[in-house]
Design a protein around this motif. Structure first.
Motif, PDB file in Angstrom:
ATOM      1  N   ASP A 110       0.817  -1.223   0.000  1.00  0.00           N
ATOM      2  CA  ASP A 110       0.000   0.000   0.000  1.00  0.00           C
ATOM      3  C   ASP A 110       0.848   1.270   0.000  1.00  0.00           C
ATOM      4  O   ASP A 110       0.707   2.132  -0.874  1.00  0.00           O
ATOM      5  CB  ASP A 110      -0.936  -0.009   1.215  1.00  0.00           C
ATOM      6  N   PHE A 165      -6.913  -3.097   6.682  1.00  0.00           N
ATOM      7  CA  PHE A 165      -5.909  -2.054   6.427  1.00  0.00           C
ATOM      8  C   PHE A 165      -5.243  -1.541   7.706  1.00  0.00           C
ATOM      9  O   PHE A 165      -4.033  -1.254   7.691  1.00  0.00           O
ATOM     10  CB  PHE A 165      -6.550  -0.888   5.660  1.00  0.00           C
ATOM     11  N   PHE A 233      -4.768   3.881   1.994  1.00  0.00           N
ATOM     12  CA  PHE A 233      -6.027   3.167   2.184  1.00  0.00           C
ATOM     13  C   PHE A 233      -6.783   3.019   0.860  1.00  0.00           C
ATOM     14  O   PHE A 233      -7.353   1.966   0.568  1.00  0.00           O
ATOM     15  CB  PHE A 233      -6.907   3.901   3.193  1.00  0.00           C
TER      16      PHE A 233
END
Length: 257
Positions: A110, A165, A233
């Motif tokens: 991410d 997450f 995110f």
């Protein structure tokens, strides 16, 4: 007598289930070790590239001097450290650290994809017209970051649910704290701006510089870090949705046969 036999049968079934679970965990770790080796190798390559960069900066770029601005602890530096640490976690004796490995892989996916793409788009920070080798280093570094993140995503190695997450947030928080500590310690020696959150001047990032001038640096730092987290995110969400979509198409194709 029958009750005792039933209890023994239940215990045997439970033992079999536990044994199967342990075998599944062992097989899963074995697969992860194979898939994780390229991540470790790229991380070591990043480490070697950084060693070369620091040598080049001192001996060539600054001619025997140094600028603490170039300390190797920006957001885009963290894959070098985390990926190398991840390689150590792949050792057989560290098989039980599955949750930590998953958090690291999710972070590399991410934040790695976010940082790599953002830096390649706004590449002023590593472009040195008079020093093409430094410029080449910057491009190679961030391309490797993006490729590592895509490798993790393609092989479904990171957390695959949107709600998971937050497992990366402790790693990001630790990085921010260490970065700010470095900013304070090395401030007397120059403009140390790790993670671009130095408390001693307005942000060096576009948009956020103007924002700091209006709302003040402390609040500006918080908003900047929240924006980085939001970006990571959104990337995590996008990857999860793509993976779920592919799995859904696969099931539909099997069902139509």
């Amino acid at each position: 007598m029958m009750d005792e036999i039933d209890k023994i049968d239940k215990l045997n079934k439970i033992n079999k289930i536990n044994k199967i679970d342990r075998m599944d965990e062992k097989d899963s770790f074995s697969v992860e070790r194979k898939l994780g080796r390229p991540i470790f190798m790229v991380s070591v390559l990043l480490l070697l590239l950084e060693c070369w960069k620091q040598w080049y900066l001192y001996h060539v770029y600054f001619g025997g001097g140094y600028d603490v601005w170039y300390l190797p602890f920006q957001l885009c530096s963290t894959p070098m450290y985390l990926g190398t640490f991840y390689g150590w976690l792949l050792r057989p004796e560290n098989a039980g650290y599955g949750s930590l490995r998953k958090a690291i892989l999710t972070y590399l996916q991410d934040f790695g994809l976010l940082g790599g793409i953002a830096a390649l788009i706004v590449h002023d920070g590593f472009t040195h017209p008079d020093f093409p080798l430094l410029t080449l280093h910057g491009y190679v570094w961030h391309i490797l970051m993006v490729l590592m993140a895509l490798y993790i995503a393609v092989h479904h190695m990171a957390a695959q649910r949107i709600k998971t997450f937050p497992i990366v947030l402790p790693l990001f928080a630790i990085g921010c704290i260490l970065a700010e500590i470095l900013n304070v310690i090395f401030h007397p020696y120059g403009d140390c701006d790790m993670f671009y959150i130095s408390p001693y001047h307005l942000s060096s990032q576009i948009v956020f510089h103007e924002l700091d001038a209006v709302i003040g640096r402390p609040l500006g730092i918080i908003i900047y870090l929240m924006t980085v987290v939001l970006g990571a995110f959104l990337i995590h969400t996008g990857i999860c949705l793509l993976q779920q979509g592919r799995e859904g198409l696969g099931r539909s194709a099997l069902g139509s046969r």
